[in-house]
Design an enzyme around this catalytic site. Structure first.
Site, short mmCIF file in Angstrom:
data_model
loop_
_atom_site.label_atom_id
_atom_site.label_comp_id
_atom_site.label_asym_id
_atom_site.label_seq_id
_atom_site.Cartn_x
_atom_site.Cartn_y
_atom_site.Cartn_z
CG ASP A 1 -2.02 0.98 1.18
OD1 ASP A 1 -1.78 2.16 0.84
OD2 ASP A 1 -3.17 0.61 1.50
CG ASN B 1 -12.88 -0.89 4.82
OD1 ASN B 1 -13.12 -1.42 5.90
ND2 ASN B 1 -11.76 -0.22 4.60
CD GLN C 1 -15.46 -0.20 -1.55
OE1 GLN C 1 -16.62 -0.35 -1.20
NE2 GLN C 1 -14.94 -0.84 -2.57
CG HIS D 1 -9.10 -2.80 -1.83
ND1 HIS D 1 -10.14 -2.03 -2.31
CD2 HIS D 1 -8.59 -2.12 -0.78
CE1 HIS D 1 -10.25 -0.94 -1.59
NE2 HIS D 1 -9.33 -0.97 -0.65
CG HIS E 1 -6.79 -2.56 3.56
ND1 HIS E 1 -5.99 -1.50 3.23
CD2 HIS E 1 -8.02 -2.25 3.09
CE1 HIS E 1 -6.69 -0.59 2.60
NE2 HIS E 1 -7.95 -1.02 2.49
#
Length: 137
Positions: A32, A88, A95, A101, A103
């Site tokens: 990230d 999320n 989100q 996606h 995390h």
């Protein structure tokens, strides 16, 4: 299906460079760019789905296998004390990029000031319990 206007579609399919930790035919896992902690990674499917509700069942299942595989390497390699797996759905849930996606956030003792993923526990009332139970016949 891909969305030509989706930044995560472009990253997942190699059109935009990324620090790739893992890749297979369905997913790319990247570091990230705005990490919550050292090793914070994102699991991105190569096909577009805005959220969990749109993700095909087989990809949803495989996403957790990828989370386990990559999370295990991060946990061992970074010697972290824990790992949050966060996903999320919707703006109200946090989100910000509307491409499904996950995390993977390595956690280290004492990092609570930097990484905030907790909530104040409430109390399950009988009224709410019955309302939610009725949703599942």
């Amino acid at each position: 299906m891909r969305d030509d206007n989706c930044i995560f579609c472009k990253i997942a399919n190699g059109e935009i460079p990324s620090a790739t930790l893992y890749e297979d035919e369905d997913f790319r896992v990247i570091l990230d760019l705005g990490p919550a902690s050292k090793g914070h990674a994102l699991i991105l499917p190569k096909e577009h789905a805005a959220n969990l509700y749109e993700l095909p069942d087989e990809l949803a299942a495989k996403a957790m296998v990828v989370a386990k595989k990559v999370g295990s390497v991060l946990a061992k390699g970074l010697n972290c004390d824990g790992l949050n797996v966060v996903q999320n759905n919707g703006e109200a849930a946090g989100q910000t990029v509307f491409h499904f996606h996950i995390h993977l956030i390595p956690r280290f003792k004492g990092d609570e000031k930097q990484v905030k993923l907790t909530w104040e526990p409430g109390k399950l009332t009988d009224e709410v319990k019955e309302e939610v139970l009725k949703l599942f016949p």
